[in-house]
Write a protein that holds these residues in place. Sequence first.
Motif, mmCIF file in Angstrom:
data_model
loop_
_atom_site.group_PDB
_atom_site.id
_atom_site.type_symbol
_atom_site.label_atom_id
_atom_site.label_comp_id
_atom_site.label_asym_id
_atom_site.label_seq_id
_atom_site.Cartn_x
_atom_site.Cartn_y
_atom_site.Cartn_z
ATOM 1 N N PHE A 44 137.457 56.131 114.596
ATOM 2 C CA PHE A 44 138.236 56.026 113.357
ATOM 3 C C PHE A 44 138.409 57.398 112.729
ATOM 4 O O PHE A 44 137.595 58.290 112.942
ATOM 5 C CB PHE A 44 137.505 55.170 112.312
ATOM 6 N N ASN A 45 139.414 57.509 111.877
ATOM 7 C CA ASN A 45 139.509 58.668 110.997
ATOM 8 C C ASN A 45 138.532 58.448 109.847
ATOM 9 O O ASN A 45 138.281 57.319 109.448
ATOM 10 C CB ASN A 45 140.920 58.829 110.463
ATOM 11 N N GLY A 46 137.992 59.519 109.318
ATOM 12 C CA GLY A 46 137.013 59.417 108.248
ATOM 13 C C GLY A 46 137.583 58.868 106.963
ATOM 14 O O GLY A 46 138.794 58.895 106.735
ATOM 15 N N LEU A 47 136.699 58.376 106.113
ATOM 16 C CA LEU A 47 137.118 57.866 104.812
ATOM 17 C C LEU A 47 137.514 58.999 103.876
ATOM 18 O O LEU A 47 138.501 58.919 103.164
ATOM 19 C CB LEU A 47 135.986 57.058 104.178
ATOM 20 N N ILE A 48 136.731 60.062 103.862
ATOM 21 C CA ILE A 48 136.995 61.194 102.982
ATOM 22 C C ILE A 48 137.816 62.250 103.717
ATOM 23 O O ILE A 48 138.833 62.713 103.232
ATOM 24 C CB ILE A 48 135.677 61.789 102.445
ATOM 25 N N ASP A 49 137.363 62.622 104.905
ATOM 26 C CA ASP A 49 138.062 63.609 105.725
ATOM 27 C C ASP A 49 138.848 62.870 106.803
ATOM 28 O O ASP A 49 138.338 62.603 107.884
ATOM 29 C CB ASP A 49 137.054 64.572 106.348
ATOM 30 N N GLN A 50 140.075 62.527 106.520
ATOM 31 C CA GLN A 50 140.875 61.735 107.452
ATOM 32 C C GLN A 50 141.479 62.552 108.575
ATOM 33 O O GLN A 50 142.156 62.024 109.442
ATOM 34 C CB GLN A 50 141.961 60.980 106.689
ATOM 35 N N THR A 51 141.215 63.849 108.610
ATOM 36 C CA THR A 51 141.734 64.681 109.693
ATOM 37 C C THR A 51 140.797 64.692 110.901
ATOM 38 O O THR A 51 141.201 65.097 111.982
ATOM 39 C CB THR A 51 141.955 66.128 109.225
ATOM 40 N N ASN A 52 139.556 64.272 110.718
ATOM 41 C CA ASN A 52 138.592 64.237 111.819
ATOM 42 C C ASN A 52 138.324 62.815 112.264
ATOM 43 O O ASN A 52 138.432 61.875 111.478
ATOM 44 C CB ASN A 52 137.274 64.895 111.396
#
Length: 125
Positions: free
Chosen positions: A69-77
């Motif tokens: 998944f993409n992260g909740l806070i950092d959606q670029t990782n």
Amino acid sequence: MGAIGLQNLSSYSLLQSPIKVKELAQTAKDRGYEAIALTDLNVTYGLVEFYKAAQEVGIKPLLGMQARFNGLIDQTNLYDLIVLAKNNRGFENILRLSSTINLLTNNGETEKVLLFDELKNILRI
């Protein structure tokens, strides 16, 4: 209590692992494991074969998947989440999750992402 392997990839995770599910089950048995999980990356292709192989060698199969998944806070990782089925409904949810990830993202090959917030529309609780 014996050892339990909770994160294992097989050859069904393309270019991630060369091990076949029968070899995984037999190796776990040889090492004295009581149970072993199969958690291929975003796919569930090998779960039925793995279940049968683990049953044949006499260890408990744990059916799962490594969902990316993409992260909740950092959606670029991207971040990996290991999910294991507790019962048949859990197994069905893992199948739904795998299908959704692969249909939406072409198995992680496109820019589209599945966000955690969207899980409530996919999973049956």
